[in-house]
Design a protein around this motif. Structure first.
Motif, PDB file in Angstrom:
ATOM      1  N   ASP A   1      44.791  42.787  35.486  1.00 59.71           N
ATOM      2  CA  ASP A   1      43.890  41.829  34.823  1.00 59.71           C
ATOM      3  C   ASP A   1      44.155  41.442  33.364  1.00 59.71           C
ATOM      4  O   ASP A   1      43.288  40.863  32.748  1.00 59.71           O
TER       5      ASP A   1
ATOM      6  N   ALA B   1      38.384  37.789  38.370  1.00 61.42           N
ATOM      7  CA  ALA B   1      39.644  36.687  38.340  1.00 61.42           C
ATOM      8  C   ALA B   1      39.757  35.845  39.480  1.00 61.42           C
ATOM      9  O   ALA B   1      39.537  36.308  40.644  1.00 61.42           O
TER      10      ALA B   1
ATOM     11  N   LYS C   1      42.368  33.242  40.973  1.00 61.85           N
ATOM     12  CA  LYS C   1      43.942  32.770  40.872  1.00 61.85           C
ATOM     13  C   LYS C   1      44.226  31.854  42.062  1.00 61.85           C
ATOM     14  O   LYS C   1      43.816  32.240  43.241  1.00 61.85           O
TER      15      LYS C   1
ATOM     16  N   ARG D   1      37.412  38.830  31.514  1.00 58.60           N
ATOM     17  CA  ARG D   1      38.331  39.935  31.540  1.00 58.60           C
ATOM     18  C   ARG D   1      37.326  40.991  30.538  1.00 58.60           C
ATOM     19  O   ARG D   1      36.967  40.760  29.317  1.00 58.60           O
TER      20      ARG D   1
ATOM     21  N   ASN E   1      39.718  33.946  34.322  1.00 61.04           N
ATOM     22  CA  ASN E   1      39.652  35.331  34.044  1.00 61.04           C
ATOM     23  C   ASN E   1      38.544  35.571  33.059  1.00 61.04           C
ATOM     24  O   ASN E   1      38.545  35.393  32.099  1.00 61.04           O
TER      25      ASN E   1
END
Length: 755
Positions: A147, A477, A479, A500, A498
C-alpha cells in the motif's frame, strides 16, 4: 539429452528478457527459477505500468559497489545513491518520492518496516550476491498487497537451484581497501525434484570515507521441491550479520574544501585508538516458505515468512542540550576531541556527555494467500489475503561515561551497562485483502483491482509494562490499467487511487497518549505511454501525474536531538508530481548495443497546510500554525536526468561497458514545518553534475568445466566533485547547506570462477 541454452525466462511473458548466459538445463524438468520469476514479475508486453527488469548480466557489474541500490542507477526517475559514503547506508528515491513511499518486495513479499516504512539497506549487505533478478515498477506497482507504492515498487528475486550442479567463487578489491569474497553451490535440478542453492559471502575493510570500516558475513540458503507437475515448494533463509562505521553528520562546503570529500567528523582518538561515534551492528535473519500451484485454470502463490531483527548502534547522549555536545568538541584537524570531553566529565565527577548503545529490534511475521482463476480464455479473476505482525522494541544502554564516575538521569546515578531513557516498542497488526479481474485479449489487456487495508497499533512501555489502547485505521486502494496492442507497439494507461493509512509512529506518543484527528493520505495517480519494439531495438515513453493530498509528516527525533521533543501533523499539505520519461535501446551490431534515457519532471508542493504540534511525550497539543510551501520544489532527487550507455562484446572474450549520467534541477531536502513564513523561499538548488562509469572484463571458458570472468570497474572516472544529497539551511544557499559529496574516482578489480 542435455543442452546449453541462453535462458530467457518468458513462459507466458515473452518479452520479460531476463537472461542468464550459459545456464544448463535438462529438457525434461521445469526450471525452478523460471517458476519464481513468472509468479513475481509483470510481463512487459501486457502490464500497463512502466517497468524495468535487471538481468543477471547487469547485476554482476555492481558486485563491487558498496551499496545494493546503486545497481538501480540509469533508470529514468530513479535516484539511488550511497548517500553518507558509509558501506551499506543507501538511499532510494523514485519519481521524487522517498523510501517510505516505495514498496520493497523480496520474492513478492513486502519486507520494509511497518512503523515508518523505513528500509535499512545495510541490514541486507549480502543481498547483491543472493539476487538473481530485480524488477522496478514505477508508479503504483502491480502488487495489490503493497500500500505504500506511490513512487514505485522494487521486487527482488533471489537465486534458486536450477539446471546442473555448479560452484561459483568470486573476489574483489577496491583501491580504498574494501575486500569481498563469495562462494556458492547449486545442486542443480535433481531427479527427485529437489534442488538447493547455498551462498556465503563476506566483506571487510575501509571505504573512501575515513573511519568507515565494515565487517559483514552474509548467507543464502534456498531449498526447493517440485512435488508434482502442478506444485512446488521453496524455502529461503537469508541473513547478513554486520557491523560498520557510519558517517551520519552532514558537512558544509567549507569543511569539504578544507578536509576533502572523505572527511568525517564522526570520530576521534579515544585511548589512543580511532573511535567512531556511529558504529552500527545488526542482524536480521529472514525466512520464507512459498508454495506455487499451477493447474489448469487455477494458479496460486502462497507464502509464510518470519524475520527477527536485533542490533544497535553507538550514539552520543548529551544531558544538557544548552551546552556543547560530543560532536562540538573538535581538534585542530576537525575530529572529536575526546580528551577535552573526558577532562570536563572527570572534573565534574558526573558525566554530561556520554556514549550509549541504542539497541533496537523487531519481530516481523506474516502470510500471503493469493489465487488466480481463468474463467474463460480471455477473463481471469484473482483474490488474495495478507496478514502482517510487526512488534518492535528499543532501549538505550550506557556504553562509556567518558571520564565521569556516573551519569545522573531521572534522579538516579547510572553507570556503564545501565539502561538510560525510555524503553518502549510498538505492536502492529496489518491485514489486507483484494479482488481483481483481468481481460487478456489479442488486442487488449485490461485489469481492475480493489484492495482494503486494516491497521491496528499499540505502544508498550517495557519498563512499566503499560500498554496503550489499540488504535485502528482503514484504507483502500483502487488500481486499473489498459494495454492496447498495435503490431510491434502498444499503448498503455494506468489509473490509481489510494487512501493510505499513516505509519504506526504517527498515532501514539511515548506516554501512551493517542494522537488526535489522524487522517489518511489520499493519492491519485495516472500514467500513459507507449512501447515500441523493432528488430534490434526498443523505445518506451510515458508521462505521469501523481497528486498527493493530506501528507502526514513526523520529524525524526534522532535527527533533531538538540531541538524540543515534539511531533507534528500537517493537514491540507498537497504535492503534485509530474514527469515525462523515455528509454531507448538499439543493437548496432552483434557485438554492440547502446541505450539512452531521459527524465524531465516537475515535483512541487501545491498548497500550504495547517500544522498541529504535539508534545512527543504527552501527546498534548502545543501549538497550531500555518506553513507555506505552495510552489516550492520537492527536494532530495534530481528532476532532470539524462544518460547513455554502451555495451560491447570484444574479440577474444573481452567485453566493455561505459555509462554516462547527467543530473540537474535537484533541490536540497527540507522539513515543510520549517516554512512558517509566506516569504519562505525555495530550497537550495544543487549544481548539476556528470558521472561516468566503466567496466572492462574478460570472460572465457578455460576448460569444459571451468569458466572465468575477470573485470576492472571505474566509477566517477572524471573525478567529478559534486554534491550527492543534503539538507537546506536557513538562508537556502550553499553557505548554510549541509550534506554529502559524491565519492571520488573509485577503481576496483574482481574475478569469478564457475565450475
Amino acid at each position: 539429452m542435455k543442452k546449453v541454452i541462453s535462458l530467457c525466462l518468458g513462459i507466458a511473458m515473452p518479452a520479460l528478457s531476463v537472461c542468464a548466459e550459459g545456464v544448463v538445463l535438462t529438457d525434461s524438468v521445469i526450471s525452478l527459477q523460471e517458476i519464481v520469476i513468472r509468479d513475481n514479475f509483470s510481463d512487459s508486453q501486457t502490464t500497463p505500468l512502466s517497468i524495468k527488469t535487471l538481468q543477471p548480466s547487469h547485476i554482476k557489474l555492481y558486485s563491487t559497489a558498496p551499496n545494493y541500490v546503486e545497481m538501480l542507477q540509469g533508470i529514468p526517475g530513479v535516484y539511488a545513491t550511497p548517500s553518507t559514503g558509509s558501506y551499506g547506508d543507501a538511499t532510494l528515491n523514485i519519481r521524487g518520492f522517498k523510501q517510505e513511499n516505495i514498496s520493497i518486495l523480496l520474492n513478492g513479499i513486502p519486507i520494509q518496516g511497518l512503523t515508518s516504512g523505513s528500509m535499512y539497506w545495510s541490514n541486507w549487505m549480502g543481498l547483491a550476491d543472493a539476487t538473481y533478478s530485480i524488477q522496478i515498477q514505477k508508479g503504483m506497482g502491480s502488487s495489490m498487497l503493497a500500500d505504500c507504492a506511490m513512487g514505485g515498487m522494487v521486487n527482488i528475486i533471489t537465486k534458486t537451484g536450477s539446471g546442473l550442479p555448479e560452484w561459483d567463487f568470486s573476489t574483489s578489491y577496491t583501491q580504498y581497501g574494501t575486500k569481498k569474497a563469495m562462494l556458492s553451490y547449486s545442486t542443480g535440478q535433481l531427479k527427485n525434484g529437489w534442488s538447493a542453492n547455498l551462498m556465503v559471502s563476506g566483506v571487510y575493510g575501509d571505504g573512501f570515507v575515513e573511519v568507515s570500516e565494515v565487517k559483514s558475513m552474509s548467507y543464502l540458503l534456498s531449498v526447493s521441491k517440485i512435488l508434482n507437475p502442478f506444485n512446488t515448494l521453496t524455502f529461503t533463509a537469508l541473513g547478513s550479520p554486520e557491523q560498520h562505521d557510519q558517517r551520519n553528520t552532514e558537512l558544509s562546503k567549507e569543511e569539504i574544501d578544507k578536509y576533502g570529500r572523505g572527511y568525517s567528523k564522526n570520530w576521534g582518538y579515544l585511548n589512543g585508538e580511532k573511535y567512531s561515534i556511529g558504529r552500527n551492528h545488526y542482524f536480521k535473519p529472514y525466512f520464507t516458505l512459498q508454495h506455487h500451484l499451477d493447474k489448469g485454470s487455477l494458479h496460486m502463490k502462497n507464502s509464510a515468512y518470519l524475520a527477527i531483527a536485533d542490533g544497535g548502534g553507538r550514539s552520543t547522549y548529551n544531558l544538557d542540550y544548552s551546552k556543547p555536545g560530543i560532536i562540538d568538541f573538535q581538534t585542530a584537524d576537525g575530529h572529536i576531541d575526546f580528551d577535552a570531553i573526558i577532562a570536563e566529565n572527570s572534573a565534574a565527577g558526573v558525566s554530561r556527555n556520554i556514549m550509549i548503545d541504542y539497541l533496537s529490534g523487531h519481530t516481523q511475521a506474516g502470510g500471503v494467500v493469493s489465487a488466480d482463476y481463468r474463467i474463460s480464455p480471455d477473463w481471469t479473476i484473482g483474490t488474495g489475503l495478507q496478514y502482517q505482525y510487526y512488534d518492535t522494541w528499543s532501549k538505550m544502554v550506557v556504553l562509556d561515561l567518558l571520564g565521569g564516575n556516573s551519569v545522573s538521569y531521572g534522579g538516579q546515578n547510572l553507570v556503564e551497562g545501565d539502561y538510560i531513557g525510555s524503553r518502549y516498542g510498538r505492536t502492529t497488526h496489518l491485514a489486507s485483502g483484494f479482488g481483481q479481474i483481468r481481460y487478456d485479449g489479442r488486442k487488449l489487456n485490461a485489469n481492475l483491482g480493489v484492495s482494503v487495508f486494516n491497521g491496528n497499533h499499540r505502544l508498550h512501555n517495557d519498563i512499566t509494562g503499560a500498554k496503550s489502547d489499540w488504535v485502528h485505521g482503514w484504507g483502500v486502494a483502487v488500481k486499473s490499467g489498459l494495454v492496447y496492442h498495435m503490431g510491434p507497439a502498444n499503448a498503455f494507461l494506468n489509473l490509481g487511487y489510494n487512501s493510505r493509512l499513516p505509519y504506526a509512529g504517527t498515532y501514539i506518543s511515548s506516554n501512551m497518549a493517542i494522537t488526535n484527528d489522524v487522517t489518511n493520505e489520499e493519492n491519485l495517480m495516472a500514467e500513459a505511454g507507449t512501447r515500441i519494439n523493432w528488430n534490434g531495438g526498443s523505445l518506451s515513453v510515458s508521462g505521469y501525474a501523481t497528486r498527493w493530498n493530506n501528507k502526514t509528516l513526523t520529524p525524526s527525533i534522532a535527527k533533531r536531538a538538540n531541538e524540543s521533543k515534539e511531533k507534528y501533523q500537517i493537514n491540507g499539505l498537497n504535492a503534485l508530481h509530474l514527469g515525462i520519461e523515455m528509454a531507448v535501446e538499439q543493437r548496432l551490431a552483434p557485438w554492440a548495443t547502446v541505450s539512452a534515457f531521459a527524465n524531465i519532471a516537475s515535483w512541487k508542493w501545491k498548497s500550504s497546510g495547517n500544522a498541529i504540534s504535539y508534545d512527543f511525550f504527552t501527546g498534548d497539543t502545543q501549538k497550531e500554525y500555518t506553513i507555506y510551501c505552495d510552489g516550492l520544489h520537492v527536494g532530495d532527487s534530481p528532476q532532470t536526468q539524462l544518460g547513455m550507455e554502451g555495451n560491447f562484446t570484444l574479440p577474444r572474450g573481452f567485453y566493455a561497458r561505459i555509462a554516462w549520467q547527467f543530473n540537474d534541477r535537484m533541490y536540497a531536502d527540507f522539513e515543510p514545518d520549517k516554512r512558517t513564513s509566506q516569504e519562505a523561499g525555495d530550497a537550495y538548488r544543487l549544481p548539476s553534475w556528470n558521472v561516468i562509469d566503466a567496466t572492462l572484463g574478460w570472460s572465457s571458458q578455460l576448460t569444459d568445466n571451468l569458466h572465468v570472468d575477470v573485470f576492472a570497474t571505474g566509477r566517477n572516472l572524471t573525478d567529478e566533485n559534486y554534491i550527492e544529497r543534503g539538507v537546506d539551511g536557513k538562508n537556502n544557499d550553499l553557505d548554510t547547506f549541509r550534506g554529502y559529496w559524491g565519492a571520488p574516482r573509485t577503481l576496483s578489480i574482481g574475478m569469478k570462477l564457475s565450475w
